[in-house]
Design a protein around this motif. Structure first.
Motif, PDB file in Angstrom:
ATOM      1  N   LYS A 324       0.819  -1.209   0.000  1.00 12.84           N
ATOM      2  CA  LYS A 324       0.000   0.000   0.000  1.00 12.84           C
ATOM      3  C   LYS A 324       0.853   1.260   0.000  1.00 12.84           C
ATOM      4  CE  LYS A 324      -3.883  -2.168   2.432  1.00 12.84           C
ATOM      5  NZ  LYS A 324      -4.736  -2.126   3.656  1.00 12.84           N
ATOM      6  N   ASN A 325       1.885   1.288   0.840  1.00  6.68           N
ATOM      7  CA  ASN A 325       2.698   2.492   0.961  1.00  6.68           C
ATOM      8  C   ASN A 325       4.112   2.100   1.379  1.00  6.68           C
ATOM      9  OD1 ASN A 325       2.448   1.992   3.826  1.00  6.68           O
ATOM     10  ND2 ASN A 325       0.474   3.054   3.744  1.00  6.68           N
ATOM     11  N   GLU A 328       4.798   0.366   5.014  1.00  4.35           N
ATOM     12  CA  GLU A 328       4.753  -1.088   5.159  1.00  4.35           C
ATOM     13  C   GLU A 328       6.084  -1.731   4.769  1.00  4.35           C
ATOM     14  OE1 GLU A 328       1.492  -2.828   3.161  1.00  4.35           O
ATOM     15  OE2 GLU A 328      -0.047  -1.696   4.244  1.00  4.35           O
TER      16      GLU A 328
END
Length: 413
Positions: A324-325, A328
């Protein structure tokens, strides 16, 4: 149980056959979702994570034995199994560049995780440099025997102040030294105060405790300082460029001339955390030589501290982020456990040493370290010196209130 698990695993691995859909027509109708392009579902990812876990490994010879019923020769069996395993490893491996293994060596691997490990990790000659810990401990002990930095600086400062007053050749100096506040200051137990304030000499350990601590340090896990290296953000501010290397872990190095840090490209997705952890666990439980993959994870853990570090590596093409980003990604590397035993990998340790030498050799880094070690960490000493200076000024004011300081200093208004 082995027969059922082996049959399911073979049916699952047929999707990753590199030779094309030769046997896909024989797949049972109960698993049609494995043949579709949309097989990257949560259920499929859960199966992939279960297959790669160390505690779920099935002996590879059972898969080979089951495939013998479908082929006429062992050569065809090994070719089919090799093709499926290679496709599976390319799908699950975080590194797109892997070490090629011959088909004949399929039967030499214990299980699928062992096959994946040898596809990723290059062979390194065994070299154990654990006695360096003993040398480091001996050096630290010898440093403790020497006077501390704080007490040495304080003695030098007092000597300089004394020489300054002596060079003035003022007649009231003797009277000032004979005053009560200054006499009290000179009679203070400075060695005891230095130990209480934290910059005195440390207590020397006896021979038994010293040898016991050396022996216990060999069996203990590495400390956090074992792989001290600046983060990606710090190195980027110092002019270090991060460039993806064309190859496996063995291509990691630092070019001193161009200030370039070469790291292999690693792809991270929802399965990467489980894959990395199980590879580290398998290496720790099986590898007799240096733990190369574990050392690599420690290196990535050292240079990636925050989301900004992961972002820089992603922008340089070293990390292919399918999560996700960037936060993480940083959590994956920072969540990796340290190795359970000391290990040294020559080419990785050399790269770490070269990076540290370049970073520590910069002038601004030296100034920053000097301020932290001798200024910010010596606030107790500075507070003491300020108190002494304030007391001396107060004593001088009291002295001048009794005697005529203007006449002694030959000051004409």
């Amino acid at each position: 149980m082995m027969a059922i698990d082996a049959s399911f695993l073979l049916e699952f691995l047929q999707v990753y056959d590199l030779r094309g859909p030769k046997m896909l027509s024989e797949v049972s109708s109960g698993m049609p979702h494995f043949l579709e392009y949309s097989y990257r579902k949560s259920s499929c990812n859960a199966i992939l994570r279960d297959i790669v876990m160390l505690e779920n490994q099935i002996p590879l010879f059972t898969l080979r034995k089951v495939l013998e019923f479908r082929f006429l020769s062992l050569e065809s069996t090994d070719d089919m199994l090799y093709s499926m395993l290679m496709g599976f490893c390319k799908e699950l491996s975080p590194f797109k560049t892997m070490v090629g293994l011959p088909v004949a060596r399929v039967s030499e691997h214990a299980h699928l995780l062992d096959f994946l490990y040898h596809m990723i990790v290059p062979k390194v000659e065994e070299s154990v440099n654990i006695p360096e810990e003993v040398n480091d401990h001996t050096k630290a002990t010898q440093e403790n025997e020497e006077p501390s930095v704080g007490s040495t600086y304080m003695k030098q400062l007092l000597i300089e102040i004394w020489n300054l007053f002596s060079s003035l050749n003022i007649s009231f100096l003797n009277k000032l030294l004979e005053s009560a506040p200054v006499a009290v200051i000179l009679k203070l137990p400075w060695s005891t105060l230095s130990n209480v304030l934290g910059f005195g000499s440390a207590k020397q350990p006896d021979a038994f405790s010293e040898s016991q601590s050396v022996c216990s340090s060999i069996d203990q896990p590495p400390l956090v300082e074992e792989i001290t290296i600046p983060s990606v953000t710090q190195l980027s501010k110092c002019g270090v460029r991060f460039v993806p290397s064309k190859g496996s872990i063995s291509t990691i190095n630092f070019d001193k001339k161009t200030c370039t840090f070469y790291l292999p490209t690693v792809s991270l997705d929802v399965n990467s955390d489980v894959v990395l952890r199980n590879l580290v666990a398998y290496e720790a439980s099986n590898a007799s030589g240096p733990m190369v993959f574990t050392r690599y994870t420690e290196l990535m853990n050292g240079i990636i501290d925050t989301e900004e570090d992961a972002k820089i590596l992603r922008e340089r093409g070293i990390i292919l982020n399918h999560l996700k980003n960037d936060e993480e990604v940083a959590n994956i590397w920072n969540g990796m456990s340290r190795s359970i035993r000391l290990t040294k990998v020559p080419f990785l340790d050399k790269a770490i040493e070269d990076v540290n030498k370049y970073h520590d050799g910069l002038f601004k880094v030296k100034v920053e370290k000097f301020m932290k070690q001798h200024v910010f960490s010596s606030w107790k000493l500075l507070t003491l010196l300020a108190s002494i200076l304030l007391l001396l000024i107060t004593s001088l004011q009291a002295f001048c209130s009794v005697y005529d300081c203007a006449r002694l200093f030959h000051i004409h208004y």
